[in-house]
Design an enzyme around this catalytic site. Structure first.
Site, PDB file in Angstrom:
ATOM      1  N   ARG A   1       4.676   0.902  12.451  1.00  0.00           N
ATOM      2  CA  ARG A   1       4.353  -0.472  12.062  1.00  0.00           C
ATOM      3  C   ARG A   1       4.272  -0.534  10.537  1.00  0.00           C
ATOM      4  O   ARG A   1       3.525   0.206   9.909  1.00  0.00           O
ATOM      5  CB  ARG A   1       3.017  -0.906  12.675  1.00  0.00           C
ATOM      6  CG  ARG A   1       2.543  -2.273  12.193  1.00  0.00           C
ATOM      7  CD  ARG A   1       1.193  -2.637  12.801  1.00  0.00           C
ATOM      8  NE  ARG A   1       0.654  -3.862  12.213  1.00  0.00           N
ATOM      9  CZ  ARG A   1      -0.400  -3.917  11.415  1.00  0.00           C
ATOM     10  NH1 ARG A   1      -1.059  -2.821  11.083  1.00  0.00           N
ATOM     11  NH2 ARG A   1      -0.808  -5.076  10.935  1.00  0.00           N
TER      12      ARG A   1
ATOM     13  N   GLU B   1      -4.221  -1.078  14.342  1.00  0.00           N
ATOM     14  CA  GLU B   1      -4.884  -0.175  13.395  1.00  0.00           C
ATOM     15  C   GLU B   1      -6.170   0.355  14.017  1.00  0.00           C
ATOM     16  O   GLU B   1      -6.982  -0.414  14.535  1.00  0.00           O
ATOM     17  CB  GLU B   1      -5.239  -0.891  12.080  1.00  0.00           C
ATOM     18  CG  GLU B   1      -4.065  -1.362  11.268  1.00  0.00           C
ATOM     19  CD  GLU B   1      -4.511  -2.035   9.967  1.00  0.00           C
ATOM     20  OE1 GLU B   1      -5.663  -1.827   9.555  1.00  0.00           O
ATOM     21  OE2 GLU B   1      -3.693  -2.780   9.394  1.00  0.00           O
TER      22      GLU B   1
ATOM     23  N   ASN C   1      -6.781  -4.932  14.925  1.00  0.00           N
ATOM     24  CA  ASN C   1      -7.249  -3.855  14.053  1.00  0.00           C
ATOM     25  C   ASN C   1      -8.716  -3.636  14.375  1.00  0.00           C
ATOM     26  O   ASN C   1      -9.488  -4.594  14.458  1.00  0.00           O
ATOM     27  CB  ASN C   1      -7.074  -4.219  12.581  1.00  0.00           C
ATOM     28  CG  ASN C   1      -5.617  -4.405  12.196  1.00  0.00           C
ATOM     29  OD1 ASN C   1      -4.717  -4.076  12.959  1.00  0.00           O
ATOM     30  ND2 ASN C   1      -5.380  -4.944  11.012  1.00  0.00           N
TER      31      ASN C   1
ATOM     32  N   PHE D   1      -7.268   7.408   5.123  1.00  0.00           N
ATOM     33  CA  PHE D   1      -7.188   7.244   6.567  1.00  0.00           C
ATOM     34  C   PHE D   1      -6.009   8.009   7.158  1.00  0.00           C
ATOM     35  O   PHE D   1      -5.771   7.939   8.355  1.00  0.00           O
ATOM     36  CB  PHE D   1      -7.029   5.768   6.929  1.00  0.00           C
ATOM     37  CG  PHE D   1      -8.241   4.914   6.670  1.00  0.00           C
ATOM     38  CD1 PHE D   1      -9.098   4.556   7.704  1.00  0.00           C
ATOM     39  CD2 PHE D   1      -8.526   4.448   5.390  1.00  0.00           C
ATOM     40  CE1 PHE D   1     -10.203   3.755   7.481  1.00  0.00           C
ATOM     41  CE2 PHE D   1      -9.632   3.640   5.154  1.00  0.00           C
ATOM     42  CZ  PHE D   1     -10.478   3.297   6.211  1.00  0.00           C
TER      43      PHE D   1
ATOM     44  N   HIS E   1       1.287  -9.266   4.977  1.00  0.00           N
ATOM     45  CA  HIS E   1       0.107  -8.401   4.932  1.00  0.00           C
ATOM     46  C   HIS E   1      -0.578  -8.579   3.571  1.00  0.00           C
ATOM     47  O   HIS E   1      -0.561  -7.683   2.725  1.00  0.00           O
ATOM     48  CB  HIS E   1       0.515  -6.939   5.148  1.00  0.00           C
ATOM     49  CG  HIS E   1      -0.626  -6.022   5.496  1.00  0.00           C
ATOM     50  ND1 HIS E   1      -0.683  -5.320   6.672  1.00  0.00           N
ATOM     51  CD2 HIS E   1      -1.743  -5.692   4.818  1.00  0.00           C
ATOM     52  CE1 HIS E   1      -1.789  -4.590   6.710  1.00  0.00           C
ATOM     53  NE2 HIS E   1      -2.440  -4.803   5.579  1.00  0.00           N
TER      54      HIS E   1
ATOM     55  N   ASN F   1      -1.245 -10.453   9.151  1.00  0.00           N
ATOM     56  CA  ASN F   1      -2.218  -9.384   9.329  1.00  0.00           C
ATOM     57  C   ASN F   1      -3.618  -9.876   8.966  1.00  0.00           C
ATOM     58  O   ASN F   1      -3.848 -10.362   7.855  1.00  0.00           O
ATOM     59  CB  ASN F   1      -1.870  -8.189   8.434  1.00  0.00           C
ATOM     60  CG  ASN F   1      -2.880  -7.062   8.586  1.00  0.00           C
ATOM     61  OD1 ASN F   1      -2.845  -6.303   9.542  1.00  0.00           O
ATOM     62  ND2 ASN F   1      -3.812  -6.957   7.635  1.00  0.00           N
ATOM     63  N   GLU F   2      -4.537  -9.789   9.919  1.00  0.00           N
ATOM     64  CA  GLU F   2      -5.957 -10.077   9.699  1.00  0.00           C
ATOM     65  C   GLU F   2      -6.228 -11.369   8.933  1.00  0.00           C
ATOM     66  O   GLU F   2      -6.961 -11.375   7.932  1.00  0.00           O
ATOM     67  CB  GLU F   2      -6.630  -8.918   8.959  1.00  0.00           C
ATOM     68  CG  GLU F   2      -6.714  -7.637   9.737  1.00  0.00           C
ATOM     69  CD  GLU F   2      -7.457  -6.544   8.993  1.00  0.00           C
ATOM     70  OE1 GLU F   2      -7.818  -5.547   9.633  1.00  0.00           O
ATOM     71  OE2 GLU F   2      -7.660  -6.683   7.762  1.00  0.00           O
TER      72      GLU F   2
ATOM     73  N   GLN G   1       0.803  -1.219   0.000  1.00  0.00           N
ATOM     74  CA  GLN G   1       0.000   0.000   0.000  1.00  0.00           C
ATOM     75  C   GLN G   1       0.835   1.268   0.000  1.00  0.00           C
ATOM     76  O   GLN G   1       0.352   2.323  -0.415  1.00  0.00           O
ATOM     77  CB  GLN G   1      -0.946  -0.010   1.205  1.00  0.00           C
ATOM     78  CG  GLN G   1      -1.957  -1.131   1.146  1.00  0.00           C
ATOM     79  CD  GLN G   1      -2.812  -1.200   2.395  1.00  0.00           C
ATOM     80  OE1 GLN G   1      -2.544  -1.988   3.289  1.00  0.00           O
ATOM     81  NE2 GLN G   1      -3.845  -0.389   2.467  1.00  0.00           N
TER      82      GLN G   1
ATOM     83  N   TRP H   1      -4.183   3.985  11.911  1.00  0.00           N
ATOM     84  CA  TRP H   1      -4.146   3.673  10.482  1.00  0.00           C
ATOM     85  C   TRP H   1      -4.777   4.879   9.786  1.00  0.00           C
ATOM     86  O   TRP H   1      -5.910   5.238  10.082  1.00  0.00           O
ATOM     87  CB  TRP H   1      -4.958   2.422  10.143  1.00  0.00           C
ATOM     88  CG  TRP H   1      -4.856   2.078   8.688  1.00  0.00           C
ATOM     89  CD1 TRP H   1      -5.670   2.517   7.671  1.00  0.00           C
ATOM     90  CD2 TRP H   1      -3.872   1.242   8.074  1.00  0.00           C
ATOM     91  NE1 TRP H   1      -5.254   2.011   6.475  1.00  0.00           N
ATOM     92  CE2 TRP H   1      -4.152   1.232   6.681  1.00  0.00           C
ATOM     93  CE3 TRP H   1      -2.785   0.515   8.551  1.00  0.00           C
ATOM     94  CZ2 TRP H   1      -3.373   0.506   5.781  1.00  0.00           C
ATOM     95  CZ3 TRP H   1      -2.027  -0.192   7.651  1.00  0.00           C
ATOM     96  CH2 TRP H   1      -2.312  -0.206   6.278  1.00  0.00           C
TER      97      TRP H   1
ATOM     98  N   TYR I   1     -12.138  -0.891  13.743  1.00  0.00           N
ATOM     99  CA  TYR I   1     -12.681   0.286  13.072  1.00  0.00           C
ATOM    100  C   TYR I   1     -14.125   0.593  13.454  1.00  0.00           C
ATOM    101  O   TYR I   1     -14.521   1.752  13.489  1.00  0.00           O
ATOM    102  CB  TYR I   1     -12.584   0.118  11.552  1.00  0.00           C
ATOM    103  CG  TYR I   1     -11.169   0.134  11.046  1.00  0.00           C
ATOM    104  CD1 TYR I   1     -10.506   1.335  10.828  1.00  0.00           C
ATOM    105  CD2 TYR I   1     -10.472  -1.056  10.828  1.00  0.00           C
ATOM    106  CE1 TYR I   1      -9.185   1.357  10.380  1.00  0.00           C
ATOM    107  CE2 TYR I   1      -9.161  -1.033  10.391  1.00  0.00           C
ATOM    108  CZ  TYR I   1      -8.518   0.167  10.167  1.00  0.00           C
ATOM    109  OH  TYR I   1      -7.224   0.195   9.742  1.00  0.00           O
TER     110      TYR I   1
END
Length: 515
Positions: free
Chosen positions: A102, A402, A333, A461, A146, A191-192, A47, A445, A335
């Site tokens: 991170r 995040e 993470n 973000f 990730h 990650n996730e 990203q 994030w 949100y």
């Protein structure tokens, strides 16, 4: 007491506690957090780095995905070019006042074909980034994977659908530990993975875009009924293998810590009916227990095994022992929160996918997506999650990896909604710590406006706006960067974020970035 009943009782107790809880005090400061609490910000390799075909890097599944037009023609081939601008970005981190950054390591940059020769240019880049961070007093917190494995492994054996991935992922992690572990003390294996399983292998909306009718979205291959569970199994085995390697070969001499990251959400039943309470428990089991039960107890939840049957692989005794306790910390993470309603009466079909197995109707709490692009501020949810992990999983060390507000891309730097969001969630984390949660860090994030995996460059973000139409990709601090810097340097903030820009700017008047 059986674990299922404990989960239901914990959900009830958490909701009752939150119903009478006092919101965070009107003002708080960094001094209210534990002295060793870490504040940082996050990105990920695909990203943020750009340089997609430079210095020996080969395509990841994300490169293939975007170049097939799956993101409307936008790519992260350049993104915000941190590969070339990392020194500039580290300078911004210092001026903002971050304790930690991170980031993730690009597997196809480090080992371009997924296995075999290591790319010296990849080693050089991450050494340079890590050294730049450390020389400026910023801790590197590294995510090994990730979402971006090499396309070569996807082509060869379908990556996470094959047990072969465990050996290749472990070899990749070994290179990371060997080359960077003398300076990196916080490693996150994945990650996730609890998002990857259904977004990539049930819905098919993320690469490698696998799903099957009548589920998912226009996939040409896959099996939504079985592949989410097969991928889950191999993700857990890969994590455990890498963690075991680290603990046996590196931890004693490098003195670091290793963990895994999950997406979390506060879960609230629509009503207090038995059916909706059970539905809330099922959502928690499928999104959290599917990973956390093996990591904590060595096996999948009994209720999931019963509902999924033979589609869910089994652990051998050796695998169970290796997975159980295979983390030093957890990354979260977070949100938004979810409201759930039971739909089990409609789940009798023999052909079921991951979501049909859960058999609920879900919506984001406090959000009308037709009226607002921004996430609602439901800060109770992060307290809910932290309290749940304290009660059910023994209060493990947790880093919020995040947390941040989604806004539309705009050149306006006055992102007041992000300030209000961050101030509310950070205040709720503080409340959870005061209530005994073993939370040790908070990362926003994201540090910059970057390529988002859901939406490309439209949603943002970042604390810093990046002008992607400028050849120099110039960075500009938003109001949220001023707010965060003010807080990190000892200033008081309020839970509703109601402090004017002029107050932040004056608090850092000696910093040229903020003038």
């Amino acid at each position: 007491m059986c674990l299922k009943m404990l989960r239901i009782l914990c959900i009830l107790l958490v909701l009752l506690n939150l119903a009478v809880a006092v919101l965070c005090s009107d003002e708080y400061s960094r001094e209210d957090f534990p002295a060793d609490f870490i504040f940082g910000s996050s990105t990920s390799a695909y990203q943020v780095e750009g340089a997609a075909s430079e210095d020996g890097r080969k395509p990841s599944i994300w490169d293939t995905f975007v170049h097939e037009g799956k993101m409307g023609g936008v790519t992260a081939d350049v993104s915000v070019d941190q590969y070339h601008k990392y020194k500039e970005d580290v300078k911004l981190m210092v001026e903002t006042g971050l304790d930690a950054y991170r980031f993730s390591i690009s597997w196809p940059r480090l080992i371009p074909n997924g296995r075999g020769p290591v790319n010296p240019k990849g080693i050089e880049y991450y050494n340079n980034l890590i050294d730049e961070l450390i020389s400026n007093g910023i801790q590197p917190h590294v995510t090994i994977y990730h979402y971006d494995h090499p396309q070569a492994l996807e082509d060869e054996y379908r990556a996470w659908l094959s047990p072969n991935i465990v050996k290749d992922y472990t070899a990749f992690a070994d290179v990371c530990f060997r080359e960077f572990g003398d300076r990196v003390l916080h490693w996150t294996t994945l990650n996730e993975p609890n998002v990857l399983t259904f977004f990539s292998y049930d819905f098919g909306i993320l690469p490698p875009s696998r799903c099957s009718a009548p589920f998912g979205f226009n996939c040409s291959q896959g099996n939504s009924s079985s592949e989410p569970y097969l991928a889950t199994h191999h993700l857990l085995l890969a994590h455990a293998s890498a963690a075991t390697l680290y603990k046996k070969k590196y931890q004693a001499k490098q003195h670091g810590f290793i963990g895994i990251n999950l997406l979390t959400a506060g879960i609230k039943p629509l009503t207090n009916s038995k059916e909706d309470l059970l539905a809330a428990s099922r959502v928690t089991e499928f999104f959290i227990g599917l990973f956390m039960d093996p990591l904590t107890f060595g096996d999948y939840p009994d209720t999931i095994k019963k509902r999924v049957g033979l589609r869910l692989p089994s652990f051998t005794n050796q695998q169970s022992k290796q997975i159980k306790g295979s983390f030093d910390f957890l990354g979260f993470n977070h949100y938004f929160s979810l409201i759930v309603k039971d739909k089990s009466a409609n789940s009798e079909s023999k052909q079921r996918d991951f979501l049909a197995d859960i058999a609920v109707e879900m919506k984001v709490a406090d959000w009308n997506i037709t009226e607002s692009f921004e996430y609602p501020i439901s800060a109770w949810g992060i307290q809910h999650v932290l309290e749940y992990f304290k009660q059910v999983y023994g209060n493990p060390p947790i880093y919020i990896h995040e947390n941040g507000q989604r806004t539309m891309r705009t050149s306006s730097l006055e992102d007041t909604s992000r300030v209000k969001y961050m101030s509310a969630y950070m205040g709720s984390v503080l409340d959870a710590i005061r209530n005994g949660s073993n939370t040790r860090g908070y990362f926003t994030w994201s540090f910059l406006d970057i390529f988002e995996l859901l939406g490309g460059y439209e949603p943002c973000f970042g604390l810093y706006y990046v002008d992607i139409d400028d050849p120099e990709l110039k960075r500009y601090p938003k109001l949220s960067a001023h707010w965060y810097s003010h807080f990190l340097k000892g200033g008081k903030v309020s839970c509703d974020g109601d402090i004017q820009l002029s107050e932040y700017a004056s608090s850092v008047s000696g910093n040229h970035l903020f003038q």
